[in-house]
Design a protein around this motif. Structure first.
Motif, PDB file in Angstrom:
ATOM      1  N   SER A 140      45.426  34.061  44.960  1.00  0.00           N
ATOM      2  CA  SER A 140      46.183  32.827  45.140  1.00  0.00           C
ATOM      3  C   SER A 140      45.507  31.693  44.369  1.00  0.00           C
ATOM      4  O   SER A 140      44.388  31.854  43.853  1.00  0.00           O
ATOM      5  N   THR A 141      46.172  30.549  44.291  1.00  0.00           N
ATOM      6  CA  THR A 141      45.588  29.396  43.593  1.00  0.00           C
ATOM      7  C   THR A 141      44.242  28.995  44.188  1.00  0.00           C
ATOM      8  O   THR A 141      43.276  28.787  43.430  1.00  0.00           O
ATOM      9  N   PRO A 142      44.092  28.879  45.524  1.00  0.00           N
ATOM     10  CA  PRO A 142      42.771  28.565  46.076  1.00  0.00           C
ATOM     11  C   PRO A 142      41.732  29.648  45.784  1.00  0.00           C
ATOM     12  O   PRO A 142      40.559  29.338  45.540  1.00  0.00           O
ATOM     13  N   GLU A 143      42.140  30.899  45.798  1.00  0.00           N
ATOM     14  CA  GLU A 143      41.202  31.983  45.501  1.00  0.00           C
ATOM     15  C   GLU A 143      40.762  31.941  44.040  1.00  0.00           C
ATOM     16  O   GLU A 143      39.599  32.218  43.722  1.00  0.00           O
ATOM     17  N   LEU A 144      41.677  31.589  43.136  1.00  0.00           N
ATOM     18  CA  LEU A 144      41.301  31.451  41.724  1.00  0.00           C
ATOM     19  C   LEU A 144      40.304  30.316  41.539  1.00  0.00           C
ATOM     20  O   LEU A 144      39.382  30.411  40.718  1.00  0.00           O
ATOM     21  N   ALA A 145      40.476  29.238  42.286  1.00  0.00           N
ATOM     22  CA  ALA A 145      39.520  28.130  42.218  1.00  0.00           C
ATOM     23  C   ALA A 145      38.134  28.607  42.654  1.00  0.00           C
ATOM     24  O   ALA A 145      37.114  28.263  42.027  1.00  0.00           O
ATOM     25  N   GLN A 146      38.075  29.419  43.701  1.00  0.00           N
ATOM     26  CA  GLN A 146      36.798  29.958  44.145  1.00  0.00           C
ATOM     27  C   GLN A 146      36.235  30.939  43.122  1.00  0.00           C
ATOM     28  O   GLN A 146      35.020  30.995  42.905  1.00  0.00           O
ATOM     29  N   ALA A 147      37.109  31.711  42.470  1.00  0.00           N
ATOM     30  CA  ALA A 147      36.652  32.633  41.437  1.00  0.00           C
ATOM     31  C   ALA A 147      35.960  31.880  40.301  1.00  0.00           C
ATOM     32  O   ALA A 147      34.963  32.355  39.744  1.00  0.00           O
ATOM     33  N   ARG A 148      36.487  30.704  39.960  1.00  0.00           N
ATOM     34  CA  ARG A 148      35.845  29.890  38.924  1.00  0.00           C
ATOM     35  C   ARG A 148      34.452  29.451  39.369  1.00  0.00           C
ATOM     36  O   ARG A 148      33.500  29.462  38.577  1.00  0.00           O
ATOM     37  N   THR A 149      34.330  29.076  40.634  1.00  0.00           N
ATOM     38  CA  THR A 149      33.034  28.663  41.165  1.00  0.00           C
ATOM     39  C   THR A 149      32.049  29.826  41.150  1.00  0.00           C
ATOM     40  O   THR A 149      30.893  29.687  40.725  1.00  0.00           O
ATOM     41  N   THR A 150      32.489  30.984  41.629  1.00  0.00           N
ATOM     42  CA  THR A 150      31.620  32.161  41.642  1.00  0.00           C
ATOM     43  C   THR A 150      31.229  32.558  40.224  1.00  0.00           C
ATOM     44  O   THR A 150      30.067  32.872  39.946  1.00  0.00           O
ATOM     45  N   GLY A 151      32.197  32.554  39.316  1.00  0.00           N
ATOM     46  CA  GLY A 151      31.909  32.914  37.932  1.00  0.00           C
ATOM     47  C   GLY A 151      30.868  32.008  37.309  1.00  0.00           C
ATOM     48  O   GLY A 151      29.963  32.471  36.590  1.00  0.00           O
ATOM     49  N   ALA A 152      30.972  30.717  37.562  1.00  0.00           N
ATOM     50  CA  ALA A 152      29.996  29.765  37.019  1.00  0.00           C
ATOM     51  C   ALA A 152      28.609  30.026  37.598  1.00  0.00           C
ATOM     52  O   ALA A 152      27.587  29.915  36.884  1.00  0.00           O
ATOM     53  N   LEU A 153      28.537  30.377  38.871  1.00  0.00           N
ATOM     54  CA  LEU A 153      27.261  30.690  39.500  1.00  0.00           C
ATOM     55  C   LEU A 153      26.633  31.944  38.887  1.00  0.00           C
ATOM     56  O   LEU A 153      25.442  31.972  38.581  1.00  0.00           O
ATOM     57  N   VAL A 154      27.437  32.997  38.729  1.00  0.00           N
ATOM     58  CA  VAL A 154      26.936  34.220  38.110  1.00  0.00           C
ATOM     59  C   VAL A 154      26.431  33.941  36.702  1.00  0.00           C
ATOM     60  O   VAL A 154      25.349  34.396  36.300  1.00  0.00           O
ATOM     61  N   ALA A 155      27.194  33.167  35.939  1.00  0.00           N
ATOM     62  CA  ALA A 155      26.790  32.830  34.575  1.00  0.00           C
ATOM     63  C   ALA A 155      25.470  32.075  34.567  1.00  0.00           C
ATOM     64  O   ALA A 155      24.584  32.343  33.738  1.00  0.00           O
ATOM     65  N   HIS A 156      25.316  31.125  35.482  1.00  0.00           N
ATOM     66  CA  HIS A 156      24.087  30.328  35.543  1.00  0.00           C
ATOM     67  C   HIS A 156      22.884  31.196  35.888  1.00  0.00           C
ATOM     68  O   HIS A 156      21.818  31.085  35.245  1.00  0.00           O
ATOM     69  N   VAL A 157      23.026  32.047  36.898  1.00  0.00           N
ATOM     70  CA  VAL A 157      21.910  32.908  37.287  1.00  0.00           C
ATOM     71  C   VAL A 157      21.540  33.847  36.140  1.00  0.00           C
ATOM     72  O   VAL A 157      20.349  34.008  35.805  1.00  0.00           O
ATOM     73  N   LEU A 158      22.526  34.451  35.500  1.00  0.00           N
ATOM     74  CA  LEU A 158      22.263  35.395  34.417  1.00  0.00           C
ATOM     75  C   LEU A 158      21.583  34.700  33.241  1.00  0.00           C
ATOM     76  O   LEU A 158      20.625  35.237  32.651  1.00  0.00           O
ATOM     77  N   GLN A 159      22.051  33.512  32.877  1.00  0.00           N
ATOM     78  CA  GLN A 159      21.438  32.779  31.779  1.00  0.00           C
ATOM     79  C   GLN A 159      20.007  32.375  32.119  1.00  0.00           C
ATOM     80  O   GLN A 159      19.097  32.471  31.278  1.00  0.00           O
ATOM     81  N   THR A 160      19.780  31.944  33.349  1.00  0.00           N
ATOM     82  CA  THR A 160      18.425  31.569  33.766  1.00  0.00           C
ATOM     83  C   THR A 160      17.481  32.758  33.707  1.00  0.00           C
ATOM     84  O   THR A 160      16.336  32.645  33.232  1.00  0.00           O
ATOM     85  N   LEU A 161      17.939  33.903  34.156  1.00  0.00           N
ATOM     86  CA  LEU A 161      17.117  35.111  34.107  1.00  0.00           C
ATOM     87  C   LEU A 161      16.803  35.487  32.663  1.00  0.00           C
ATOM     88  O   LEU A 161      15.663  35.876  32.350  1.00  0.00           O
TER      89      LEU A 161
END
Length: 259
Positions: free
Chosen positions: A6-27
Motif C-alpha cells: 500500500s502507499t503507507p507501506e511503500l513509504a516505509q519501504a523507502r525508509t527501510t531501504g535508506a537505512l540498509v543503504a546507509h549501514v552497507l555503505q558505512t560497513l
C-alpha cells in the motif's frame, strides 16, 4: 506469496531501504586491510539494533542452509559468492569482498549487496567482474516497469553477463520481498523476455546479478552456508531493492558515501 504494498507501506519501504543503504555503505567504508569478518558482523549488529530494526539473517533457517544463520550480514570473500558465514578471517590487500545485508524496519524488508576490493591492489579481472554485475543490475532495473514481465528483467540482466563472457547460474537469483525477505517471484539472472509474472505498482523486488569467472557450479562449505565457485575462481555480487511505481522502478537502496 507475492505482496503488493500500500502507499503507507511503500513509504516505509523507502525508509527501510535508506537505512540498509546507509549501514552497507558505512560497513564498506570501515572495512580495510586487516579488518576481521567477525568485526564487520559486530558492526552490522550494532547499527541494526541502534536503528530499532530486526535482522533477517540471525534466525534464518531455509532448507538449503545449515541454520540458523546466527549472524547479521553475509561476508563472502574471493571465491565465495553467496551466504558467506562471517568467520575469524582478517582481510588482505586485494581481497574481493561481497557484503549482503537485509533487515526489517517498520514491518518492511529491504535487501542489498555490494562487492569491492579491499586495500590498494586492484586486479583487473576482479574490477571487470564487479563492474559487469553492476551494469547487469542497472539493465535489470531499467527493464522494470508496470506491465513488464519478470522474464524481461532476467533477459536484460543475462544479456549483460553473457556479453561479458560469464557463465550464469540460475539456482539463486533475485526475489520478491515485503513483510518477509524471500517471496515470489523468483528472478533468475537470465531468461526469456515476455515470460513470467507481470509487474504491478506496489511490488517490491530485490535484483541481484552475481557471477563467477569461469564456472556456473557452486560448492557449499563445511559451515553449511557459504557458497563458493566450484573451481576456486573469484566471484562478484551486486543487489538493490526496487519498488515498482506507476512510472517505472524506484531504487530504494542507493548508497551515498558518508566521507
Amino acid at each position: 506469496m507475492i505482496e503488493i504494498l500500500s502507499t503507507p507501506e511503500l513509504a516505509q519501504a523507502r525508509t527501510t531501504g535508506a537505512l540498509v543503504a546507509h549501514v552497507l555503505q558505512t560497513l564498506r567504508e570501515r572495512t580495510t586491510v586487516g579488518t576481521n569478518l567477525l568485526e564487520i558482523d559486530r558492526w552490522a549488529q550494532e547499527m541494526i539494533l541502534e536503528a530499532g530494526a530486526t535482522s533477517c539473517y540471525v534466525d534464518y533457517a531455509p532448507s538449503f542452509g545449515s541454520g540458523p544463520f546466527a549472524h547479521y550480514i553475509c561476508t563472502s570473500v574471493n571465491d565465495a559468492v553467496l551466504h558467506g558465514l562471517p568467520r575469524d578471517y582478517a582481510l588482505a590487500d586485494g581481497d574481493l569482498l561481497s557484503l549482503d545485508l537485509a533487515f526489517s524496519a517498520g514491518g518492511i524488508v529491504a535487501d542489498s549487496a555490494v562487492s569491492f576490493l579491499v586495500g590498494s591492489a586492484k586486479p583487473r579481472e576482479s574490477v571487470a567482474m564487479i563492474e559487469a554485475t553492476e551494469r547487469a543490475l542497472a539493465a535489470g532495473i531499467a527493464a522494470a516497469r508496470p506491465g513488464a514481465r519478470i522474464g524481461d528483467l532476467s533477459a536484460a540482466i543475462g544479456s549483460v553477463l553473457r556479453e561479458e563472457g560469464y557463465p550464469i547460474n540460475t539456482d539463486f537469483g533475485g526475489h520478491g520481498l515485503g513483510s518477509t525477505m524471500h517471496q515470489d517471484p523468483h528472478i533468475a539472472n537470465t531468461g526469456r523476455p515476455g515470460r513470467g509474472y507481470t509487474l504491478r505498482p506496489g511490488l517490491l523486488l530485490a535484483l541481484e546479478p552475481w557471477v563467477m569467472v569461469d564456472t556456473d557450479e557452486l560448492v557449499t562449505d563445511a559451515d553449511g552456508w557459504t557458497l563458493r565457485s566450484a573451481t576456486g575462481c573469484r566471484t562478484a555480487h551486486s543487489e538493490h531493492t526496487i519498488a515498482i511505481t506507476e512510472d517505472g522502478a524506484e531504487i530504494l537502496t542507493l548508497r551515498t558515501p558518508t566521507s
